[in-house]
Design a protein around this motif. Structure first.
Motif, PDB file in Angstrom:
ATOM      1  N   ARG A 171      25.510 -23.908 -13.332  1.00 58.88           N
ATOM      2  CA  ARG A 171      24.375 -24.830 -13.446  1.00 58.88           C
ATOM      3  C   ARG A 171      24.846 -26.273 -13.525  1.00 58.88           C
ATOM      4  N   ARG A 217      17.221 -33.295 -13.730  1.00 62.08           N
ATOM      5  CA  ARG A 217      16.744 -31.906 -13.659  1.00 62.08           C
ATOM      6  C   ARG A 217      17.955 -30.979 -13.510  1.00 62.08           C
ATOM      7  N   THR A 218      17.737 -29.704 -13.809  1.00 62.54           N
ATOM      8  CA  THR A 218      18.843 -28.735 -13.719  1.00 62.54           C
ATOM      9  C   THR A 218      18.720 -27.929 -12.422  1.00 62.54           C
ATOM     10  N   TYR A 219      19.832 -27.781 -11.723  1.00 64.96           N
ATOM     11  CA  TYR A 219      19.870 -26.978 -10.496  1.00 64.96           C
ATOM     12  C   TYR A 219      21.125 -26.103 -10.489  1.00 64.96           C
ATOM     13  N   THR A 220      21.245 -25.296  -9.435  1.00 63.38           N
ATOM     14  CA  THR A 220      22.315 -24.304  -9.357  1.00 63.38           C
ATOM     15  C   THR A 220      23.255 -24.632  -8.204  1.00 63.38           C
ATOM     16  N   ASP A 260      19.994 -25.492  -3.267  1.00 65.68           N
ATOM     17  CA  ASP A 260      18.737 -25.046  -2.664  1.00 65.68           C
ATOM     18  C   ASP A 260      17.579 -25.436  -3.578  1.00 65.68           C
ATOM     19  N   VAL A 305      13.455 -25.471  -4.361  1.00 62.69           N
ATOM     20  CA  VAL A 305      12.111 -24.968  -4.087  1.00 62.69           C
ATOM     21  C   VAL A 305      11.182 -26.180  -3.959  1.00 62.69           C
ATOM     22  N   HIS A 360       8.086 -26.807  -4.631  1.00 61.98           N
ATOM     23  CA  HIS A 360       6.935 -26.223  -5.328  1.00 61.98           C
ATOM     24  C   HIS A 360       5.718 -27.139  -5.250  1.00 61.98           C
ATOM     25  N   GLY A 363       3.784 -28.221  -7.541  1.00 62.68           N
ATOM     26  CA  GLY A 363       3.734 -29.264  -8.568  1.00 62.68           C
ATOM     27  C   GLY A 363       4.395 -30.552  -8.090  1.00 62.68           C
ATOM     28  N   GLY A 391       7.294 -32.219  -8.368  1.00 61.84           N
ATOM     29  CA  GLY A 391       7.886 -33.181  -9.295  1.00 61.84           C
ATOM     30  C   GLY A 391       8.879 -34.053  -8.534  1.00 61.84           C
ATOM     31  N   PRO A 392       9.514 -34.992  -9.228  1.00 58.33           N
ATOM     32  CA  PRO A 392      10.435 -35.912  -8.561  1.00 58.33           C
ATOM     33  C   PRO A 392      11.616 -35.224  -7.878  1.00 58.33           C
ATOM     34  N   ALA A 393      12.136 -34.141  -8.463  1.00 59.08           N
ATOM     35  CA  ALA A 393      13.299 -33.490  -7.843  1.00 59.08           C
ATOM     36  C   ALA A 393      12.903 -32.820  -6.524  1.00 59.08           C
ATOM     37  N   ALA A 394      11.793 -32.077  -6.549  1.00 61.60           N
ATOM     38  CA  ALA A 394      11.341 -31.412  -5.324  1.00 61.60           C
ATOM     39  C   ALA A 394      10.982 -32.451  -4.260  1.00 61.60           C
ATOM     40  N   THR A 426      13.036 -19.975  -7.786  1.00 61.51           N
ATOM     41  CA  THR A 426      13.955 -21.001  -8.311  1.00 61.51           C
ATOM     42  C   THR A 426      15.297 -20.367  -8.707  1.00 61.51           C
ATOM     43  N   TYR A 467      13.506 -21.252 -16.490  1.00 63.02           N
ATOM     44  CA  TYR A 467      13.895 -22.289 -15.519  1.00 63.02           C
ATOM     45  C   TYR A 467      12.846 -23.384 -15.379  1.00 63.02           C
ATOM     46  N   ARG A 499       8.356 -24.470 -16.462  1.00 59.75           N
ATOM     47  CA  ARG A 499       7.174 -24.125 -17.240  1.00 59.75           C
ATOM     48  C   ARG A 499       5.915 -24.312 -16.411  1.00 59.75           C
TER      49      ARG A 499
HETATM   50  C1  LIG Z   1      19.689 -23.367 -15.275  1.00 60.52           C
HETATM   51  C2  LIG Z   1      18.627 -23.752 -14.237  1.00 60.52           C
HETATM   52  C3  LIG Z   1      18.908 -23.635 -12.890  1.00 60.52           C
HETATM   53  C4  LIG Z   1      17.937 -23.966 -11.926  1.00 60.52           C
HETATM   54  N1  LIG Z   1      18.246 -23.862 -10.596  1.00 60.52           N
HETATM   55  C5  LIG Z   1      17.309 -24.190  -9.661  1.00 60.52           C
HETATM   56  C6  LIG Z   1      17.634 -24.135  -8.271  1.00 60.52           C
HETATM   57  O1  LIG Z   1      18.772 -23.860  -7.859  1.00 60.52           O
HETATM   58  N2  LIG Z   1      16.646 -24.424  -7.380  1.00 60.52           N
HETATM   59  C7  LIG Z   1      15.370 -24.785  -7.787  1.00 60.52           C
HETATM   60  O2  LIG Z   1      14.515 -25.058  -6.933  1.00 60.52           O
HETATM   61  N3  LIG Z   1      15.065 -24.873  -9.100  1.00 60.52           N
HETATM   62  C8  LIG Z   1      15.995 -24.594 -10.037  1.00 60.52           C
HETATM   63  N4  LIG Z   1      15.699 -24.703 -11.368  1.00 60.52           N
HETATM   64  C9  LIG Z   1      14.314 -25.077 -11.729  1.00 60.52           C
HETATM   65  C10 LIG Z   1      14.063 -26.587 -11.655  1.00 60.52           C
HETATM   66  O3  LIG Z   1      14.930 -27.252 -12.560  1.00 60.52           O
HETATM   67  C11 LIG Z   1      12.569 -26.837 -12.061  1.00 60.52           C
HETATM   68  O4  LIG Z   1      11.698 -26.222 -11.152  1.00 60.52           O
HETATM   69  C12 LIG Z   1      12.279 -28.325 -12.192  1.00 60.52           C
HETATM   70  O5  LIG Z   1      11.134 -28.431 -13.025  1.00 60.52           O
HETATM   71  C13 LIG Z   1      11.973 -29.021 -10.886  1.00 60.52           C
HETATM   72  O6  LIG Z   1      11.828 -30.398 -11.147  1.00 60.52           O
HETATM   73  P1  LIG Z   1      10.714 -31.299 -10.441  1.00 60.52           P
HETATM   74  O7  LIG Z   1      11.087 -32.727 -10.724  1.00 60.52           O
HETATM   75  O8  LIG Z   1      10.546 -30.889  -8.997  1.00 60.52           O
HETATM   76  O9  LIG Z   1       9.359 -30.914 -11.170  1.00 60.52           O
HETATM   77  P2  LIG Z   1       8.925 -31.336 -12.686  1.00 60.52           P
HETATM   78  O10 LIG Z   1       8.729 -32.814 -12.783  1.00 60.52           O
HETATM   79  O11 LIG Z   1       9.872 -30.729 -13.641  1.00 60.52           O
HETATM   80  O12 LIG Z   1       7.516 -30.613 -12.810  1.00 60.52           O
HETATM   81  C14 LIG Z   1       6.345 -31.149 -12.146  1.00 60.52           C
HETATM   82  C15 LIG Z   1       5.274 -30.064 -12.118  1.00 60.52           C
HETATM   83  O13 LIG Z   1       5.706 -29.022 -11.249  1.00 60.52           O
HETATM   84  C16 LIG Z   1       5.646 -27.763 -11.899  1.00 60.52           C
HETATM   85  N5  LIG Z   1       6.800 -26.967 -11.434  1.00 60.52           N
HETATM   86  C17 LIG Z   1       8.122 -27.196 -11.667  1.00 60.52           C
HETATM   87  N6  LIG Z   1       8.859 -26.253 -11.042  1.00 60.52           N
HETATM   88  C18 LIG Z   1       7.984 -25.436 -10.404  1.00 60.52           C
HETATM   89  C19 LIG Z   1       8.145 -24.286  -9.588  1.00 60.52           C
HETATM   90  N7  LIG Z   1       9.343 -23.781  -9.292  1.00 60.52           N
HETATM   91  N8  LIG Z   1       7.025 -23.689  -9.090  1.00 60.52           N
HETATM   92  C20 LIG Z   1       5.799 -24.176  -9.350  1.00 60.52           C
HETATM   93  N9  LIG Z   1       5.585 -25.277 -10.132  1.00 60.52           N
HETATM   94  C21 LIG Z   1       6.672 -25.895 -10.636  1.00 60.52           C
HETATM   95  C22 LIG Z   1       5.674 -28.071 -13.400  1.00 60.52           C
HETATM   96  O14 LIG Z   1       4.981 -27.083 -14.111  1.00 60.52           O
HETATM   97  C23 LIG Z   1       4.979 -29.421 -13.471  1.00 60.52           C
HETATM   98  O15 LIG Z   1       3.600 -29.237 -13.588  1.00 60.52           O
HETATM   99  C24 LIG Z   1      16.654 -24.416 -12.340  1.00 60.52           C
HETATM  100  C25 LIG Z   1      16.394 -24.576 -13.710  1.00 60.52           C
HETATM  101  C26 LIG Z   1      17.374 -24.248 -14.663  1.00 60.52           C
HETATM  102  C27 LIG Z   1      17.065 -24.435 -16.127  1.00 60.52           C
END
Ligand SMILES: Cc1cc2nc3c(=O)[nH]c(=O)nc-3n(C[C@H](O)[C@H](O)[C@H](O)COP(=O)(O)OP(=O)(O)OC[C@H]3O[C@@H](n4cnc5c(N)ncnc54)[C@H](O)[C@@H]3O)c2cc1C
Length: 247
Positions: free
Chosen positions: A42, A77-80, A94, A96, A98, A100, A102-105, A142, A243, A245
């Protein structure tokens, strides 16, 4: 945070691997010495905030991380580590895409060659237990990058079962190893529900199982409890991580 400063890397290319998953390949001199091998590694990723070309990253000091003054803090944010190739000097993550968004996606969706991002040292404690008589691997999309590395690390001679929830058939991926894979399609159901149902109603092998489990946090909590309380698995044999919420 680790005592090493995050490495600043750049996008070499990105590739849509399924309709909802994009693979971003990172490169840079600072990748030298990266320890990205092994299952379920991670990393913290540091994304630039709007208006910034490079994310601000802290400098490692013996007093702890020191952030540059006058610069906005990055989004973290945390990724793999999906793949690290020291010879090619490439790191694949990789993402997702998603709903939602968020800034990472959003960053991953728009990432162009040359874009900057920061990456921490990899962490993670999972190792396959050589004494396990079966392995269970459970996750949502994820978790697929980590699931791929976990399945590749499992011993071929020990039975392994994987339960994987994705939006639909288009999100299924080819996976390494000899595990029996059960894909669960979410469709219109709330995230985690079909996965929890599939695991709760499954017939599991008898014996001393080891479990790797990750995905939506409420689902992970629920399944961890089920595995410990209803299936009698040992606490230290269940490696579970929430991973993300659902809100
Ligand atoms: C140890 C670990 C390893 C991970 N590895 C990966 C990885 O390799 N690839 C990957 O894609 N993610 C991975 N994740 C998950 C990723 O960190 C979260 O999905 C993160 O919240 C994405 O950040 P964001 O800025 O896109 O969205 P955020 O700003 O965190 O969230 C914005 C909104 O999107 C929603 N949201 C977040 N993730 C999802 C989702 N997957 N599906 C639907 N709604 C979502 C939230 O509920 C929120 O309402 C990992 C998490 C952990 C803890």
């Amino acid at each position: 945070m680790s005592t090493t400063a995050p490495r600043l890397l750049q996008v070499r290319r990105s590739e849509q691997i399924t309709p909802r998953m994009v693979r971003v390949t990172l490169v840079g001199d600072e990748l030298a010495g990266f320890g990205g091998d092994g299952p379920d590694r991670r990393i913290k990723m540091f994304f630039p905030v709007p208006g910034q070309e490079r994310p601000a990253v802290p400098r490692a000091t013996s007093g702890g991380p020191l952030w540059p003054t006058g610069e906005p803090r990055p989004t973290i944010r945390t990724y793999t580590v999906r793949r690290f190739d020291a010879t090619a000097g490439e790191l694949d993550i990789d993402f997702v895409l998603h709903e939602g968004r968020g800034p990472a996606a959003a960053w991953a969706r728009d990432a162009q060659p040359g874009a900057w991002v920061g990456v921490s040292e990899p962490g993670g404690r999972y190792v396959p237990d050589p004494a396990a008589t079966f392995h269970l691997v459970i996750g949502d999309e994820t978790a697929l990058p980590a699931v791929t590395t976990v399945l590749a690390a499992l011993p071929a001679e020990v039975p392994a079962l994987a339960f994987l929830e994705v939006a639909d058939a288009a999100e299924e991926q080819l996976l390494p190893g000899a595990a029996a894979i059960r894909w669960v399609h979410r469709g219109a159901q709330p995230p985690g529900e079909p996965l929890a149902e599939a695991v709760r109603t499954a017939t599991l092998p008898a014996g001393r199982g080891q479990v790797w489990l990750a995905g939506e946090s409420a689902c992970v909590r629920d399944l961890r409890r089920h595995l410990l309380d209803d299936r009698g698995l040992e606490r230290r044999a269940v490696y579970a991580t929430g991973y993300w919420r659902a809100r």
